[in-house]
Design an enzyme around this catalytic site. Structure first.
Site, PDB file in Angstrom:
ATOM      1  N   LYS A   1      11.036  -4.317   9.557  1.00 30.18           N
ATOM      2  CA  LYS A   1      10.062  -5.058   8.755  1.00 30.18           C
ATOM      3  C   LYS A   1      10.686  -5.225   7.378  1.00 30.18           C
ATOM      4  O   LYS A   1      10.868  -4.257   6.648  1.00 30.18           O
ATOM      5  CB  LYS A   1       8.747  -4.288   8.650  1.00 30.18           C
ATOM      6  CG  LYS A   1       7.674  -5.041   7.901  1.00 30.18           C
ATOM      7  CD  LYS A   1       6.363  -4.291   7.971  1.00 30.18           C
ATOM      8  CE  LYS A   1       5.197  -5.077   7.405  1.00 30.18           C
ATOM      9  NZ  LYS A   1       5.367  -5.554   6.049  1.00 30.18           N
TER      10      LYS A   1
ATOM     11  N   SER B   1      -0.887 -12.187   9.354  1.00 27.03           N
ATOM     12  CA  SER B   1      -0.327 -10.970   8.800  1.00 27.03           C
ATOM     13  C   SER B   1      -0.203  -9.963   9.940  1.00 27.03           C
ATOM     14  O   SER B   1      -0.423 -10.306  11.098  1.00 27.03           O
ATOM     15  CB  SER B   1      -1.269 -10.481   7.714  1.00 27.03           C
ATOM     16  OG  SER B   1      -0.750  -9.350   7.105  1.00 27.03           O
TER      17      SER B   1
ATOM     18  N   ASP C   1       1.846   0.474  -2.040  1.00 23.18           N
ATOM     19  CA  ASP C   1       1.415  -0.182  -0.805  1.00 23.18           C
ATOM     20  C   ASP C   1       0.553   0.773   0.016  1.00 23.18           C
ATOM     21  O   ASP C   1      -0.411   0.367   0.651  1.00 23.18           O
ATOM     22  CB  ASP C   1       2.628  -0.580   0.043  1.00 23.18           C
ATOM     23  CG  ASP C   1       3.336  -1.790  -0.530  1.00 23.18           C
ATOM     24  OD1 ASP C   1       2.981  -2.212  -1.645  1.00 23.18           O
ATOM     25  OD2 ASP C   1       4.249  -2.299   0.140  1.00 23.18           O
ATOM     26  N   TYR C   2       0.955   2.035  -0.013  1.00 26.61           N
ATOM     27  CA  TYR C   2       0.214   3.029   0.769  1.00 26.61           C
ATOM     28  C   TYR C   2      -1.231   3.129   0.289  1.00 26.61           C
ATOM     29  O   TYR C   2      -2.167   3.055   1.082  1.00 26.61           O
ATOM     30  CB  TYR C   2       0.905   4.394   0.685  1.00 26.61           C
ATOM     31  CG  TYR C   2       0.182   5.444   1.471  1.00 26.61           C
ATOM     32  CD1 TYR C   2       0.312   5.500   2.854  1.00 26.61           C
ATOM     33  CD2 TYR C   2      -0.659   6.359   0.839  1.00 26.61           C
ATOM     34  CE1 TYR C   2      -0.371   6.447   3.591  1.00 26.61           C
ATOM     35  CE2 TYR C   2      -1.349   7.310   1.572  1.00 26.61           C
ATOM     36  CZ  TYR C   2      -1.197   7.349   2.945  1.00 26.61           C
ATOM     37  OH  TYR C   2      -1.873   8.284   3.676  1.00 26.61           O
ATOM     38  N   GLU C   3      -1.404   3.265  -1.026  1.00 26.58           N
ATOM     39  CA  GLU C   3      -2.766   3.352  -1.562  1.00 26.58           C
ATOM     40  C   GLU C   3      -3.551   2.083  -1.235  1.00 26.58           C
ATOM     41  O   GLU C   3      -4.724   2.140  -0.877  1.00 26.58           O
ATOM     42  CB  GLU C   3      -2.716   3.541  -3.074  1.00 26.58           C
ATOM     43  CG  GLU C   3      -2.231   4.906  -3.498  1.00 26.58           C
ATOM     44  CD  GLU C   3      -1.944   4.954  -4.989  1.00 26.58           C
ATOM     45  OE1 GLU C   3      -2.896   5.190  -5.750  1.00 26.58           O
ATOM     46  OE2 GLU C   3      -0.788   4.731  -5.373  1.00 26.58           O
ATOM     47  N   PHE C   4      -2.864   0.935  -1.372  1.00 29.38           N
ATOM     48  CA  PHE C   4      -3.509  -0.337  -1.070  1.00 29.38           C
ATOM     49  C   PHE C   4      -3.962  -0.374   0.396  1.00 29.38           C
ATOM     50  O   PHE C   4      -5.109  -0.715   0.701  1.00 29.38           O
ATOM     51  CB  PHE C   4      -2.558  -1.507  -1.349  1.00 29.38           C
ATOM     52  CG  PHE C   4      -3.183  -2.842  -1.072  1.00 29.38           C
ATOM     53  CD1 PHE C   4      -3.884  -3.516  -2.050  1.00 29.38           C
ATOM     54  CD2 PHE C   4      -3.112  -3.405   0.203  1.00 29.38           C
ATOM     55  CE1 PHE C   4      -4.507  -4.729  -1.775  1.00 29.38           C
ATOM     56  CE2 PHE C   4      -3.722  -4.617   0.494  1.00 29.38           C
ATOM     57  CZ  PHE C   4      -4.419  -5.285  -0.505  1.00 29.38           C
TER      58      PHE C   4
HETATM   59  S1  IVH Z   1       5.933 -10.902  12.410  1.00 30.84           S
HETATM   60  C1  IVH Z   1       2.210 -13.056  13.576  1.00 30.84           C
HETATM   61  N1  IVH Z   1       8.157  -9.601  11.890  1.00 30.84           N
HETATM   62  O1  IVH Z   1       5.313  -8.662   7.131  1.00 30.84           O
HETATM   63  C2  IVH Z   1       3.182 -12.051  13.132  1.00 30.84           C
HETATM   64  N2  IVH Z   1       6.671 -10.027  10.097  1.00 30.84           N
HETATM   65  O2  IVH Z   1       2.742  -7.421   6.856  1.00 30.84           O
HETATM   66  C3  IVH Z   1       3.877 -12.511  11.923  1.00 30.84           C
HETATM   67  N3  IVH Z   1       7.464  -9.248   7.923  1.00 30.84           N
HETATM   68  O3  IVH Z   1       3.490 -11.659   7.013  1.00 30.84           O
HETATM   69  C4  IVH Z   1       4.735 -11.536  11.302  1.00 30.84           C
HETATM   70  N4  IVH Z   1       9.378  -8.416   8.623  1.00 30.84           N
HETATM   71  O4  IVH Z   1       5.854 -11.560   5.899  1.00 30.84           O
HETATM   72  C5  IVH Z   1       7.011 -10.105  11.391  1.00 30.84           C
HETATM   73  N5  IVH Z   1      10.185  -8.509  11.573  1.00 30.84           N
HETATM   74  C6  IVH Z   1       9.057  -9.004  11.067  1.00 30.84           C
HETATM   75  C7  IVH Z   1       8.736  -8.926   9.702  1.00 30.84           C
HETATM   76  C8  IVH Z   1       7.519  -9.443   9.250  1.00 30.84           C
HETATM   77  C9  IVH Z   1       8.598  -8.629   7.572  1.00 30.84           C
HETATM   78  C10 IVH Z   1       6.373  -9.572   6.984  1.00 30.84           C
HETATM   79  C11 IVH Z   1       5.785 -10.938   7.149  1.00 30.84           C
HETATM   80  C12 IVH Z   1       4.344 -10.686   7.510  1.00 30.84           C
HETATM   81  C13 IVH Z   1       4.112  -9.352   6.885  1.00 30.84           C
HETATM   82  C14 IVH Z   1       2.939  -8.624   7.478  1.00 30.84           C
END
Ligand code: IVH
Length: 382
Positions: free
Chosen positions: A99, A66, A16-19
């Site tokens: 996350k 995202s 993921d980091y490289e990406f």
């Molecule tokens: S908020 C508009 N909160 O990470 C904001 N996303 O890299 C919507 N994800 O598409 C995302 N944990 O699939 C949010 N606590 C969290 C999250 C989270 C995982 C995922 C989600 C998002 C992606 C973005």
């Protein structure tokens, strides 16, 4: 190519980091030279598997965006400064939450009854995976209260389910999943919902659409609202008012994350007040009121099978560890740098050792140290 493999084949060819670094480079180039920016660029769109998808397509009423991400707390400080400037406020409150590393999902409940589940897709259009969602035991089919609402969250495969799944797959001579995220994502895209039911998926929520309609004015209240319905929240969240407090929450979970039942790849920092969301707005891909801080890559233990020698252009020789292939932060690692012979001697690394391999915030995987407790005397000094 990396997007295609990631989203369509549930496979990570690079970490993921490289990406993320490649994507940042692309974004920078496109910002500098907008005339060559392609409208189909991965820098402008949320990646998806829609093209290959066999599921019915559904349009999202509110786009599923995202998150922009960073690996560096300095950029969180920049984010905070930008937010304060736009908000014209001296302090802004944030919610800092985990996350989760899975796939995002949008669920509709009508009068408390689960009626539909849709993947993020390209953010505008997703795949209707209702039947598979219904097969996930841990997702409530009825809420505790009869609300009609759209909830968004992350479907994850708990580490225990993942290990059990791969153990069974190995027994059956089937290909192993590289990590719980790929396994979760592959499972939800199964055409047979019986298989979904067997795989022990779980789901945590972090968003309710049109929160204001439910009397929700902050993200903190949204998480409370979600919990009241009986859905699980992305959990372990804290309110922070300064970057120091944010940093503190990050550090805590960077340590504690391995005690969680599921994988987390970082923290999400979200502005708390909904009132500010309109002011801050979104880019084509992500909201300006949130940022993800990603944890540095992980470590893994594997066997050092042997050493080969790389001869550089100037004649210097670098020893390279030949490893039993191991998954580190989502990619396969079978070779790692040993830097030089002094380092090998200092760490007392021997052929046949079980070694700790780290795919740190650098491109090349490193051998960190041997696991002394696993020595049986058959190891040979290099
Ligand atoms: S908020 C508009 N909160 O990470 C904001 N996303 O890299 C919507 N994800 O598409 C995302 N944990 O699939 C949010 N606590 C969290 C999250 C989270 C995982 C995922 C989600 C998002 C992606 C973005």
């Amino acid at each position: 190519r990396y997007n295609y493999y990631y989203y369509s084949k549930n496979e990570s060819l690079i970490s993921d980091y490289e990406f993320d670094m490649l994507l940042k480079k692309l974004e920078k180039i496109e910002n500098e030279y907008p005339e060559i920016a392609d409208k189909n660029s991965p820098a402008a769109h949320v990646g998806s598997s829609l093209k290959e998808s066999k599921f019915k397509k559904v349009e999202h009423k509110t786009a599923m965006l995202s998150l922009s991400n960073t690996y560096n707390i300095g950029e969180v400080t920049d984010f905070d400064a930008r937010v304060k400037k736009s908000a014209e406020a001296a302090t802004v409150e944030y919610v800092v939450e985990l996350k989760l590393d899975g796939l995002s999902i949008s669920l509709f409940y009508e009068n408390g009854k689960l009626i539909r589940g849709v993947t993020r897709g390209d953010g505008k259009i997703g795949e209707d995976v209702t039947e598979n969602i219904m097969a996930v035991e841990s997702i409530p089919k009825y809420l505790k209260n009869g609300v009609t609402a759209e909830f968004r969250g992350e479907i994850v495969m708990p580490v225990a389910s993942f290990e059990e799944l791969n153990r069974r797959r190995e027994e059956n001579g089937e290909e192993l999943f590289a990590n719980p995220r790929n396994a979760a994502s592959g499972t939800i895209r199964q055409l047979d919902s019986k298989i979904v039911a067997e795989r022990g998926l779980d789901c945590y929520f972090y968003y309710v659409a049109d929160g204001e309609k439910h009397g929700v004015k902050t993200h903190f209240e949204a998480l409370k609202f979600i919990a009241e319905t009986g859905l699980k929240t992305a959990g372990n969240y804290s309110l922070c008012r300064t970057v120091e407090e944010i940093d503190c929450a990050i550090k805590k979970w960077e340590e504690a994350r391995h005690s969680l039942p599921y994988e987390t790849d970082g923290m999400v920092i979200k502005v708390n007040e909904y009132r500010l969301y309109d002011i801050l707005g979104n880019t084509t891909k992500s909201p300006r009121w949130a940022i993800a801080y990603k944890f540095p890559a992980e470590k893994a233990v594997t066997k050092l099978k042997g050493i080969t020698f790389q001869v550089g252009r100037t004649g210097n020789i670098t020893p390279v560890a030949e490893l039993e292939t191991v998954f580190v932060a989502g990619t396969k690692v079978s070779r790692a740098s040993l830097h030089n012979f002094e380092e090998i001697a200092r760490k007392d690394i021997r052929v046949g050792d079980m070694v700790v391999v780290e795919k740190a915030a650098e491109i090349i995987p490193q051998v960190v140290e041997p696991v002394m407790s696993q020595r049986d005397g058959s190891e040979t000094v290099i």
